[in-house]
Structure formats: C-alpha cells, structure tokens
Design a protein around this motif. Structure first.
Motif, PDB file in Angstrom:
ATOM      1  N   THR A  58       0.830  -1.198   0.000  1.00 37.12           N
ATOM      2  CA  THR A  58       0.000   0.000   0.000  1.00 37.12           C
ATOM      3  C   THR A  58       0.863   1.246   0.000  1.00 37.12           C
ATOM      4  O   THR A  58       2.059   1.205   0.293  1.00 37.12           O
ATOM      5  CB  THR A  58      -0.926   0.036   1.231  1.00 37.12           C
ATOM      6  OG1 THR A  58      -0.130   0.119   2.407  1.00 37.12           O
ATOM      7  CG2 THR A  58      -1.866  -1.147   1.272  1.00 37.12           C
ATOM      8  N   ARG A  65      -7.528   0.229  -4.296  1.00 35.37           N
ATOM      9  CA  ARG A  65      -7.157  -1.074  -3.741  1.00 35.37           C
ATOM     10  C   ARG A  65      -5.733  -1.100  -3.196  1.00 35.37           C
ATOM     11  O   ARG A  65      -5.334  -2.060  -2.538  1.00 35.37           O
ATOM     12  CB  ARG A  65      -7.370  -2.187  -4.756  1.00 35.37           C
ATOM     13  CG  ARG A  65      -6.421  -2.175  -5.915  1.00 35.37           C
ATOM     14  CD  ARG A  65      -6.697  -3.313  -6.889  1.00 35.37           C
ATOM     15  NE  ARG A  65      -5.712  -3.344  -7.931  1.00 35.37           N
ATOM     16  CZ  ARG A  65      -4.492  -3.839  -7.826  1.00 35.37           C
ATOM     17  NH1 ARG A  65      -4.109  -4.391  -6.711  1.00 35.37           N
ATOM     18  NH2 ARG A  65      -3.651  -3.807  -8.843  1.00 35.37           N
ATOM     19  N   SER A  70      -7.762   3.864   2.313  1.00 35.49           N
ATOM     20  CA  SER A  70      -8.934   3.084   1.905  1.00 35.49           C
ATOM     21  C   SER A  70      -8.849   1.642   2.382  1.00 35.49           C
ATOM     22  O   SER A  70      -9.816   1.093   2.921  1.00 35.49           O
ATOM     23  CB  SER A  70      -9.070   3.089   0.378  1.00 35.49           C
ATOM     24  OG  SER A  70      -9.190   4.389  -0.106  1.00 35.49           O
ATOM     25  N   VAL A  71      -7.704   1.032   2.172  1.00 40.81           N
ATOM     26  CA  VAL A  71      -7.531  -0.379   2.526  1.00 40.81           C
ATOM     27  C   VAL A  71      -7.597  -0.565   4.044  1.00 40.81           C
ATOM     28  O   VAL A  71      -8.235  -1.499   4.536  1.00 40.81           O
ATOM     29  CB  VAL A  71      -6.210  -0.927   1.943  1.00 40.81           C
ATOM     30  CG1 VAL A  71      -5.944  -2.340   2.426  1.00 40.81           C
ATOM     31  CG2 VAL A  71      -6.251  -0.885   0.423  1.00 40.81           C
ATOM     32  N   THR A  72      -6.962   0.323   4.796  1.00 42.26           N
ATOM     33  CA  THR A  72      -6.996   0.202   6.256  1.00 42.26           C
ATOM     34  C   THR A  72      -8.412   0.369   6.786  1.00 42.26           C
ATOM     35  O   THR A  72      -8.852  -0.409   7.640  1.00 42.26           O
ATOM     36  CB  THR A  72      -6.033   1.209   6.909  1.00 42.26           C
ATOM     37  OG1 THR A  72      -4.694   0.928   6.464  1.00 42.26           O
ATOM     38  CG2 THR A  72      -6.089   1.131   8.434  1.00 42.26           C
ATOM     39  N   GLU A  74     -11.186  -0.240   5.243  1.00 47.26           N
ATOM     40  CA  GLU A  74     -11.926  -1.442   4.837  1.00 47.26           C
ATOM     41  C   GLU A  74     -11.574  -2.621   5.746  1.00 47.26           C
ATOM     42  O   GLU A  74     -12.445  -3.330   6.243  1.00 47.26           O
ATOM     43  CB  GLU A  74     -11.577  -1.773   3.381  1.00 47.26           C
ATOM     44  CG  GLU A  74     -12.142  -3.082   2.877  1.00 47.26           C
ATOM     45  CD  GLU A  74     -11.581  -3.441   1.500  1.00 47.26           C
ATOM     46  OE1 GLU A  74     -11.388  -4.642   1.252  1.00 47.26           O
ATOM     47  OE2 GLU A  74     -11.329  -2.531   0.693  1.00 47.26           O
ATOM     48  N   GLU A  75     -10.275  -2.826   5.977  1.00 52.01           N
ATOM     49  CA  GLU A  75      -9.837  -3.972   6.773  1.00 52.01           C
ATOM     50  C   GLU A  75     -10.184  -3.830   8.255  1.00 52.01           C
ATOM     51  O   GLU A  75     -10.349  -4.827   8.948  1.00 52.01           O
ATOM     52  CB  GLU A  75      -8.343  -4.225   6.594  1.00 52.01           C
ATOM     53  CG  GLU A  75      -7.980  -4.773   5.232  1.00 52.01           C
ATOM     54  CD  GLU A  75      -8.569  -6.151   4.930  1.00 52.01           C
ATOM     55  OE1 GLU A  75      -8.934  -6.894   5.865  1.00 52.01           O
ATOM     56  OE2 GLU A  75      -8.660  -6.495   3.737  1.00 52.01           O
ATOM     57  N   GLN A  91      -2.391  -6.500   1.400  1.00 51.72           N
ATOM     58  CA  GLN A  91      -3.444  -7.508   1.399  1.00 51.72           C
ATOM     59  C   GLN A  91      -2.910  -8.645   0.539  1.00 51.72           C
ATOM     60  O   GLN A  91      -2.661  -8.459  -0.649  1.00 51.72           O
ATOM     61  CB  GLN A  91      -4.743  -6.975   0.798  1.00 51.72           C
ATOM     62  CG  GLN A  91      -5.448  -5.961   1.642  1.00 51.72           C
ATOM     63  CD  GLN A  91      -6.656  -5.384   0.915  1.00 51.72           C
ATOM     64  OE1 GLN A  91      -6.531  -4.922  -0.216  1.00 51.72           O
ATOM     65  NE2 GLN A  91      -7.802  -5.398   1.559  1.00 51.72           N
ATOM     66  N   ASN A  93      -4.452 -11.276  -0.435  1.00 52.20           N
ATOM     67  CA  ASN A  93      -5.478 -11.819  -1.322  1.00 52.20           C
ATOM     68  C   ASN A  93      -5.452 -13.342  -1.378  1.00 52.20           C
ATOM     69  O   ASN A  93      -5.770 -13.944  -2.400  1.00 52.20           O
ATOM     70  CB  ASN A  93      -5.383 -11.197  -2.721  1.00 52.20           C
ATOM     71  CG  ASN A  93      -5.663  -9.711  -2.683  1.00 52.20           C
ATOM     72  OD1 ASN A  93      -6.609  -9.269  -2.046  1.00 52.20           O
ATOM     73  ND2 ASN A  93      -4.833  -8.929  -3.342  1.00 52.20           N
ATOM     74  N   VAL A  98      -3.916 -10.470   5.841  1.00 53.42           N
ATOM     75  CA  VAL A  98      -3.607  -9.045   5.758  1.00 53.42           C
ATOM     76  C   VAL A  98      -2.345  -8.797   6.571  1.00 53.42           C
ATOM     77  O   VAL A  98      -2.182  -9.323   7.679  1.00 53.42           O
ATOM     78  CB  VAL A  98      -4.770  -8.191   6.307  1.00 53.42           C
ATOM     79  CG1 VAL A  98      -4.418  -6.711   6.266  1.00 53.42           C
ATOM     80  CG2 VAL A  98      -6.040  -8.457   5.518  1.00 53.42           C
TER      81      VAL A  98
END
Length: 129
Positions: A58, A65, A70-72, A74-75, A91, A93, A98
C-alpha cells in the motif's frame, strides 16, 4: 533507512511511484487517526507505492485497492481485532491474510476473526521474510 529503499528496489519486478509529500502523509495519518512508523513515512516520501516480487504494498495513491487509507478503513471493518494504531501494508489476497504495521514499525498478520500475529520488527525485515 536508505538501505530499506534500496532493498525494495532490488526485488524482482520492482515497480513504484515517485514518492509523495509530507502534507499528504499528515492528511492520511489524520484520516486514520494514527501515526505511520518512521520507516513507512520514509517509504512513502521516497517511493509512494510499490509492487515487487509478487507483493503489492500500500501507499498513498489514487488506486483505491492500494491506498493505505482506503484499505486500512476497509480492513478495520473485516478485522475488528486489529488495533486501531495498525495500518495495512499489504493484502495478500489469499485466505483473507492481511499484513499490518504498527506505529512502532512492527509487522503483524491477521486472518478473518483472528488476533494479530507478530511476524517481524520492521517493514525491512518483512521484505526478507
């Protein structure tokens, strides 16, 4: 810390951004209500975002993505056991894995509904992991 940047750049298939500003870092920290580790700030200032050796790290980018904010956010919804002073650096995937970094710089792994497991003491160590 320059060795850390050089270590990432030497990974196979390295691709990166061009770095971002201190103001952008501060804005991201304010949104997440935390402080990035010095190591992650150094990474952001010099590279901004990176992909290498099968990893997509990230950063601060328009690519949702891969955007650390954004990712933090979301997670945090998916992994409520992750402390609020952690932010996502990757991530995987795979099986919901994570990889997080704490404000102190330590690297942790979570899977859905699991407690964080410490993997190593720094992003630099994680590159070697």
């Amino acid at each position: 810390m320059n060795d850390f940047i050089e270590k990432i750049k030497l990974l196979p298939n390295f691709i990166s951004g061009s770095g971002i500003t201190k103001a952008q870092i501060l804005e991201a920290e304010n949104i997440l209500d935390l402080k990035f580790s010095d190591e992650y700030k150094h990474y952001l200032l010099n590279i901004g975002i990176a992909s290498a050796d099968g990893h997509e790290f990230t950063g601060i980018t328009q690519i949702e993505r891969l955007n650390v904010v954004s990712v933090t956010l979301e997670e945090r919804k998916i992994n409520p056991k992750a402390p609020l002073n952690f932010y996502v650096i990757e991530q995987a995937n795979i099986d919901g894995i994570v990889i997080w970094q704490s404000e102190k710089g330590e690297i942790y792994q979570t899977t859905p509904n699991s407690e964080p497991i410490k993997l190593c003491n720094s992003f630099s160590e994680y590159i070697d992991f």
